[in-house]
Design an enzyme around this catalytic site. Structure first.
Site, PDB file in Angstrom:
ATOM      1  N   ASP A 198       0.839  -1.198   0.000  1.00  0.00           N
ATOM      2  CA  ASP A 198       0.000   0.000   0.000  1.00  0.00           C
ATOM      3  C   ASP A 198       0.875   1.249   0.000  1.00  0.00           C
ATOM      4  OD1 ASP A 198      -2.264  -1.642   0.249  1.00  0.00           O
ATOM      5  OD2 ASP A 198      -2.183  -1.575   2.435  1.00  0.00           O
ATOM      6  N   ASP A 237      -0.780  -2.362  -4.252  1.00  0.00           N
ATOM      7  CA  ASP A 237      -2.077  -2.745  -3.702  1.00  0.00           C
ATOM      8  C   ASP A 237      -2.927  -1.481  -3.551  1.00  0.00           C
ATOM      9  OD1 ASP A 237      -4.164  -4.166  -2.651  1.00  0.00           O
ATOM     10  OD2 ASP A 237      -3.147  -4.790  -0.830  1.00  0.00           O
ATOM     11  N   ASP A 274      -5.582   2.649   2.253  1.00  0.00           N
ATOM     12  CA  ASP A 274      -6.476   1.660   2.847  1.00  0.00           C
ATOM     13  C   ASP A 274      -6.692   1.989   4.317  1.00  0.00           C
ATOM     14  OD1 ASP A 274      -6.555   0.384   0.434  1.00  0.00           O
ATOM     15  OD2 ASP A 274      -5.545  -1.451   1.095  1.00  0.00           O
ATOM     16  N   ARG A 291     -12.582   1.231  -6.435  1.00  0.00           N
ATOM     17  CA  ARG A 291     -12.487   1.479  -4.989  1.00  0.00           C
ATOM     18  C   ARG A 291     -12.208   2.952  -4.702  1.00  0.00           C
ATOM     19  NH1 ARG A 291      -8.927  -3.647  -2.575  1.00  0.00           N
ATOM     20  NH2 ARG A 291     -10.263  -5.293  -3.404  1.00  0.00           N
TER      21      ARG A 291
END
Length: 343
Positions: free
Chosen positions: A156, A179, A183, A236
């Site tokens: 991330d 990724d 997050d 997302r």
């Protein structure tokens, strides 16, 4: 005496300068100050969990990192610090898959227009422990990250986990992560993600990592996403589980497979956004249990599907005040103000 007066004036200038840095205010040539708040807004501004808003390293020393070693040392120290990043810092992969822990009470802020973290990401939070289902006393908290380009991470770009709270992620540029870009998961709370540009990235913003994680997440994951530029970031933007309220307002979406997905009974308020060439701007029928979404004052242009709405959601104004811009102005305001070099 003249000399004494001059010394007092010089000392006052130093104190004022240090205070300005501690509140993360940086004035840059050609900046767009109208978009650049000097204090956290949205959920990051809420007084909760023993923390009065989000102040980062305010009150601590102001230090400048120009090397990897200095940067990693500063962000891991226990005391409040304003960590200025100058130039490019390469984050090693090592044994952590390139994720490097940030301790509480930190402001990490880029200097100028070219401050950059490459090759790794920032981890905000204690190690994962499924047995912890309420905020621990030592949860990581009170962190500000601004004016940084973060790119090329092997995991991330930023990961927030394990009940971390009061985080403000503002005016950054995120790209090319392996990724997630940002997050947020495992009971984290009272967070604002604002005025960032996301591009050349697939899985952008995950909020709530797993359909089976309700024990940590229900009643938490309160996050504000506003004035972000989702510039071709695929999906997302964000993808939400469990959180309520999740406030997504005044963002500019361009050329995305989907904008916002709400699942596992999450509650999202989708307000004043501009969607251009987005296949699915907003979804509640996605995967897992249905989510909830309230949509108002959004503009859809060349989108293939309408925004799916369902149920009611606790209003963000229950927690904080805000004044949204007109959705019609978002395609002008957001690209001009989002990203680095604009605070």
């Amino acid at each position: 005496m003249p000399t004494s007066s001059g010394n007092r004036r010089a000392l006052l200038k130093v104190v004022v300068a240090a205070a300005a840095l501690a509140t993360t205010t940086v004035v840059l040539p050609g900046a767009a100050p109208a978009s650049a708040a000097t204090t956290a807004d949205g959920f990051a501004s809420v007084n909760a969990l023993g923390q009065n808003g989000t102040t980062g390293g305010a009150g601590g020393a102001v230090v400048t990192a120009t090397t990897t070693a200095r940067f990693l040392d500063y962000i891991s120290r226990p005391e409040p610090l304003v960590v200025q990043v100058k130039g490019t810092i390469t984050l090693p992969t090592g044994t952590s898959d390139g994720m490097h822990a940030v301790a509480s009470d930190k402001t990490i802020i880029g200097l100028g227009t070219d401050a950059k973290l490459v090759g790794g990401g920032l981890n905000i939070g204690l190690p994962v422990d499924d047995d912890v289902t309420s905020p621990p006393a030592d949860a990581v908290h009170n962190i500000i990250i601004r004016n940084l380009a973060i790119t090329g991470a092997t995991d991330d770009l930023i990961n927030v986990q394990m009940f971390s709270h009061h985080i403000w992620i503002d005016h950054n540029d995120f790209s090319h992560g392996d990724d997630g870009a940002v997050d947020i998961k495992r009971g984290s709370d009272f967070i604002t993600v604002s005025w960032n540009r996301f591009h050349d990235h697939d899985k952008t913003l995950l909020l709530g990592h797993d359909d089976d994680n309700g024990a940590q997440d229900i009643g938490r994951l309160r996050v504000t996403y506003h004035h972000n530029h989702f510039d071709g970031s695929d999906q997302r933007n964000p993808r939400v589980r469990f959180g309520e309220s999740v406030h997504v307002y005044n963002n500019y979406y361009r050329d995305n497979s989907y904008g916002v997905a709400s699942a596992m009974n999450a509650g999202v308020v989708l307000e004043g956004n501009y969607f251009f060439s987005v296949n699915n701007p907003g979804r509640v029928d996605f995967s897992g249990d249905l989510g909830r979404m309230v949509a108002r004052d959004n503009i859809l242009v060349e989108c293939n599907h309408a925004i799916e709405v369902r149920g009611s959601v606790v209003e963000p104004r229950t927690y904080y005040g805000y004044t949204p811009d007109r959705a019609a102005d978002v395609p002008t305001i957001v690209p001009a103000g989002a990203g680095t070099g604009r605070i």
